[in-house]
Design a protein around this motif. Structure first.
Motif, PDB file in Angstrom:
ATOM      1  N   MET A   1     -77.476 -27.172 -23.981  1.00 40.24           N
ATOM      2  CA  MET A   1     -78.348 -26.040 -24.342  1.00 40.24           C
ATOM      3  C   MET A   1     -78.592 -25.159 -23.104  1.00 40.24           C
ATOM      4  O   MET A   1     -78.779 -25.658 -22.008  1.00 40.24           O
ATOM      5  N   LYS A   2     -78.562 -23.858 -23.313  1.00 35.90           N
ATOM      6  CA  LYS A   2     -78.812 -22.936 -22.204  1.00 35.90           C
ATOM      7  C   LYS A   2     -80.265 -23.084 -21.752  1.00 35.90           C
ATOM      8  O   LYS A   2     -81.178 -23.099 -22.587  1.00 35.90           O
ATOM      9  N   LYS A   3     -80.465 -23.209 -20.452  1.00 33.76           N
ATOM     10  CA  LYS A   3     -81.835 -23.448 -19.978  1.00 33.76           C
ATOM     11  C   LYS A   3     -82.710 -22.210 -20.180  1.00 33.76           C
ATOM     12  O   LYS A   3     -83.858 -22.281 -20.567  1.00 33.76           O
ATOM     13  N   PHE A   4     -82.124 -21.037 -19.894  1.00 35.40           N
ATOM     14  CA  PHE A   4     -82.902 -19.802 -19.990  1.00 35.40           C
ATOM     15  C   PHE A   4     -82.408 -18.960 -21.162  1.00 35.40           C
ATOM     16  O   PHE A   4     -81.302 -18.441 -21.113  1.00 35.40           O
ATOM     17  N   THR A   5     -83.191 -18.875 -22.221  1.00 38.48           N
ATOM     18  CA  THR A   5     -82.919 -17.848 -23.227  1.00 38.48           C
ATOM     19  C   THR A   5     -84.149 -16.961 -23.192  1.00 38.48           C
ATOM     20  O   THR A   5     -85.228 -17.380 -22.759  1.00 38.48           O
ATOM     21  N   SER A   6     -83.988 -15.723 -23.686  1.00 41.97           N
ATOM     22  CA  SER A   6     -85.109 -14.783 -23.603  1.00 41.97           C
ATOM     23  C   SER A   6     -86.362 -15.373 -24.232  1.00 41.97           C
ATOM     24  O   SER A   6     -87.447 -15.353 -23.661  1.00 41.97           O
ATOM     25  N   ARG A   7     -86.194 -15.895 -25.455  1.00 45.66           N
ATOM     26  CA  ARG A   7     -87.389 -16.386 -26.161  1.00 45.66           C
ATOM     27  C   ARG A   7     -87.981 -17.625 -25.483  1.00 45.66           C
ATOM     28  O   ARG A   7     -89.186 -17.814 -25.481  1.00 45.66           O
ATOM     29  N   ARG A   8     -87.122 -18.457 -24.909  1.00 47.89           N
ATOM     30  CA  ARG A   8     -87.653 -19.653 -24.243  1.00 47.89           C
ATOM     31  C   ARG A   8     -88.490 -19.241 -23.024  1.00 47.89           C
ATOM     32  O   ARG A   8     -89.600 -19.727 -22.826  1.00 47.89           O
ATOM     33  N   VAL A   9     -87.942 -18.319 -22.235  1.00 50.33           N
ATOM     34  CA  VAL A   9     -88.668 -17.862 -21.044  1.00 50.33           C
ATOM     35  C   VAL A   9     -89.971 -17.166 -21.472  1.00 50.33           C
ATOM     36  O   VAL A   9     -91.046 -17.413 -20.917  1.00 50.33           O
ATOM     37  N   ALA A  10     -89.854 -16.315 -22.500  1.00 54.27           N
ATOM     38  CA  ALA A  10     -91.050 -15.584 -22.955  1.00 54.27           C
ATOM     39  C   ALA A  10     -92.118 -16.557 -23.453  1.00 54.27           C
ATOM     40  O   ALA A  10     -93.313 -16.384 -23.163  1.00 54.27           O
ATOM     41  N   LEU A  11     -91.688 -17.585 -24.180  1.00 50.91           N
ATOM     42  CA  LEU A  11     -92.672 -18.536 -24.720  1.00 50.91           C
ATOM     43  C   LEU A  11     -93.372 -19.304 -23.601  1.00 50.91           C
ATOM     44  O   LEU A  11     -94.592 -19.509 -23.649  1.00 50.91           O
ATOM     45  N   ASP A  25     -98.393 -10.990 -13.369  1.00 51.06           N
ATOM     46  CA  ASP A  25     -97.936 -11.942 -12.343  1.00 51.06           C
ATOM     47  C   ASP A  25     -97.072 -13.028 -12.972  1.00 51.06           C
ATOM     48  O   ASP A  25     -96.041 -13.430 -12.418  1.00 51.06           O
ATOM     49  N   THR A  26     -97.501 -13.523 -14.136  1.00 53.78           N
ATOM     50  CA  THR A  26     -96.776 -14.618 -14.795  1.00 53.78           C
ATOM     51  C   THR A  26     -95.389 -14.151 -15.212  1.00 53.78           C
ATOM     52  O   THR A  26     -94.380 -14.831 -14.977  1.00 53.78           O
ATOM     53  N   LEU A  27     -95.345 -12.986 -15.823  1.00 54.92           N
ATOM     54  CA  LEU A  27     -94.047 -12.452 -16.255  1.00 54.92           C
ATOM     55  C   LEU A  27     -93.120 -12.297 -15.041  1.00 54.92           C
ATOM     56  O   LEU A  27     -91.963 -12.711 -15.071  1.00 54.92           O
ATOM     57  N   ALA A  28     -93.661 -11.703 -13.961  1.00 52.11           N
ATOM     58  CA  ALA A  28     -92.825 -11.468 -12.772  1.00 52.11           C
ATOM     59  C   ALA A  28     -92.296 -12.794 -12.236  1.00 52.11           C
ATOM     60  O   ALA A  28     -91.117 -12.904 -11.868  1.00 52.11           O
ATOM     61  N   SER A  29     -93.136 -13.824 -12.212  1.00 54.56           N
ATOM     62  CA  SER A  29     -92.655 -15.062 -11.607  1.00 54.56           C
ATOM     63  C   SER A  29     -91.646 -15.762 -12.521  1.00 54.56           C
ATOM     64  O   SER A  29     -90.679 -16.339 -12.046  1.00 54.56           O
ATOM     65  N   PHE A  30     -91.801 -15.673 -13.842  1.00 52.04           N
ATOM     66  CA  PHE A  30     -90.795 -16.261 -14.733  1.00 52.04           C
ATOM     67  C   PHE A  30     -89.473 -15.505 -14.646  1.00 52.04           C
ATOM     68  O   PHE A  30     -88.406 -16.113 -14.651  1.00 52.04           O
ATOM     69  N   LEU A  31     -89.556 -14.182 -14.551  1.00 53.08           N
ATOM     70  CA  LEU A  31     -88.306 -13.416 -14.442  1.00 53.08           C
ATOM     71  C   LEU A  31     -87.598 -13.750 -13.135  1.00 53.08           C
ATOM     72  O   LEU A  31     -86.382 -13.898 -13.091  1.00 53.08           O
ATOM     73  N   ALA A  32     -88.399 -13.908 -12.069  1.00 54.46           N
ATOM     74  CA  ALA A  32     -87.794 -14.242 -10.775  1.00 54.46           C
ATOM     75  C   ALA A  32     -87.140 -15.620 -10.841  1.00 54.46           C
ATOM     76  O   ALA A  32     -86.031 -15.816 -10.344  1.00 54.46           O
ATOM     77  N   SER A  33     -87.827 -16.591 -11.483  1.00 50.78           N
ATOM     78  CA  SER A  33     -87.274 -17.944 -11.445  1.00 50.78           C
ATOM     79  C   SER A  33     -86.110 -18.127 -12.426  1.00 50.78           C
ATOM     80  O   SER A  33     -85.366 -19.085 -12.323  1.00 50.78           O
ATOM     81  N   SER A  34     -85.940 -17.174 -13.353  1.00 52.91           N
ATOM     82  CA  SER A  34     -84.770 -17.289 -14.235  1.00 52.91           C
ATOM     83  C   SER A  34     -83.515 -16.765 -13.536  1.00 52.91           C
ATOM     84  O   SER A  34     -82.414 -16.835 -14.081  1.00 52.91           O
ATOM     85  N   GLY A  35     -83.713 -16.239 -12.329  1.00 57.24           N
ATOM     86  CA  GLY A  35     -82.603 -15.844 -11.468  1.00 57.24           C
ATOM     87  C   GLY A  35     -81.609 -14.947 -12.178  1.00 57.24           C
ATOM     88  O   GLY A  35     -81.977 -14.045 -12.925  1.00 57.24           O
ATOM     89  N   GLY A  36     -80.316 -15.220 -11.964  1.00 61.13           N
ATOM     90  CA  GLY A  36     -79.290 -14.365 -12.559  1.00 61.13           C
ATOM     91  C   GLY A  36     -78.910 -14.804 -13.965  1.00 61.13           C
ATOM     92  O   GLY A  36     -77.967 -14.285 -14.545  1.00 61.13           O
TER      93      GLY A  36
END
Ligand SMILES: C[S@@+](CC[C@H](N)C(=O)[O-])C[C@H]1O[C@@H](n2cnc3c(N)ncnc32)[C@H](O)[C@@H]1O
Length: 374
Positions: A1-11, A25-36
């Protein structure tokens, strides 16, 4: 299973926000940690899911409420809200909104989330009032309508689809209304000299100052915010001096500076689109407390300003108390001040300054006033 999907990260981000974390802040840090792992498009979708679900919480909960019988864990509530946001506001096809949300829901609650979202997908919402429909606390809705009438309603609706600021030529991402403030500060002092930005972090307006200023001081009360300010100065406008002090007792000599900008702390009620959780956090009582701080900062700005110098006051809010009333009170208690007219045509004139409402140009709501000391 893909670790990062949009909905998983958003949830995951929404669950933390449910538990009290700050949305941006939370959104920024999740986007940063989902990397490329997420494409640009996916990152945009995560942003919409997180910000939109947070912003539209009241409307979403109204639609969900008939289908919920018990208190929910925060991750389950977040999943239901995220799925409902897609159904209600994003026009996502029901099978995708339901199935893709269930797929990232904790297994213990997938049956519940599936059943509730299926029901939500068939409802035609009936709204008890406009504040619920457009997802604002009653007091904010009433304040905007009382203050601005139909313009107030249009402002609130506009803040549900906020500006997506483009980068400045130097790369700093800044909203248009903030740029208009910096333009007015520069236009009122073509001779430049020494300018103090009394409330400077994160540095958007300081780093946008024109090239006529020979010395710039960026003052900030909060030491941790001053660190971010320093980072932005180093990157976008090296050479500006950072000062950490309470701007109502600033360490500058009386009558010594050519210009002061007071971009004051405020309720931020003009920037509710950009800060999706702010409408659920700011209180009506804060207005009175902030008005006192704004007045104290203006008094101090006046003290350090030289005769002939220019004082600019700006706030990203549109309450009368924090804008025209603070301005009128300040001018009434300082007879040596002459009001200036703003140069930009986008301001709704409110002598000695102007206000931009969020729906005027799709920017933050902003108010600005300017005086010259005689
Ligand atoms: C609206 S923000 C400033 C935004 C900034 N001018 C920009 O354009 O990026 C207000 C700032 O004032 C700071 N502040 C609040 N009270 C202050 C005080 N008494 N003295 C100095 N700074 C203060 C806050 O910490 C916050 O960083």
């Amino acid at each position: 299973m893909k670790k990062f999907t949009s909905r998983r990260v958003a949830l995951q981000a929404l669950t933390e926000i449910e538990e009290g974390a700050r949305a941006n802040d939370t959104l920024a840090s999740f986007l940063a940690s989902s990397g490329g792992e997420l494409s640009e498009r996916d990152r945009g979708f995560v942003t919409e899911l997180v910000q939109g679900t947070t912003r539209m919480r009241r409307a979403i909960d109204h639609v969900l409420e008939p289908f919920l019988q018990r208190k929910l864990d925060s991750d389950v509530r977040a999943a239901l809200r995220m799925g409902t946001h897609q159904l209600l506001n994003l026009g996502t096809p029901p099978h995708a909104a339901v199935n893709d949300t269930v797929a990232v829901t904790p297994r213990r609650a997938s049956g519940l989330v599936n059943a509730v979202l299926r029901k939500v997908s068939t409802v035609d919402p009936q709204w008890p009032n406009e504040a619920t429909r457009h997802s604002y606390p009653d007091w904010i809705w009433d304040l905007f309508i009382d203050t601005w009438g139909q313009d107030g309603k249009a402002s609130l609706i506009a803040m549900n689809t906020p500006e997506r600021p483009t980068p400045r030529p130097d790369g700093y991402i800044q909203g248009q209304a903030s740029r208009w403030v910096s333009d007015e500060v520069d236009a009122a002092s073509p001779g430049g000299g020494c300018i103090v930005d009394l409330c400077a972090a994160p540095g958007g307006k300081t780093t946008a100052a024109g090239c006529q200023w020979s010395s710039l001081f960026a003052n900030e009360i909060d030491a941790s915010r001053a660190q971010g300010l320093q980072v932005n100065i180093d990157r976008f406008r090296p050479g500006i001096a950072v000062v950490i002090s309470d701007g109502s007792r600033a360490p500058f000599r009386g009558g010594s500076v050519d210009a002061v900008l007071v971009d004051a702390p405020c309720t931020g009620l003009g920037a509710l689109g950009r800060r999706s959780d702010a409408r659920w956090q700011v209180t009506e009582e804060a207005i009175g407390r902030l008005v006192l701080i704004q007045a104290a900062l203006l008094d101090e700005a006046f003290r350090i300003l030289r005769p002939g110098g220019v004082l600019s006051y700006s706030v990203c809010t549109v309450t009368r108390a924090e804008t025209v009333e603070v301005s009128a009170q300040f001018q009434a208690s300082h007879r040596e001040l002459t009001g200036l007219a703003l140069t930009g045509s986008h301001w709704r004139p409110h002598y000695p300054g102007g206000i931009v409402l969020p729906h005027d140009y799709g920017t933050d709501g902003m108010a600005m006033f300017q005086w010259k000391r005689q």
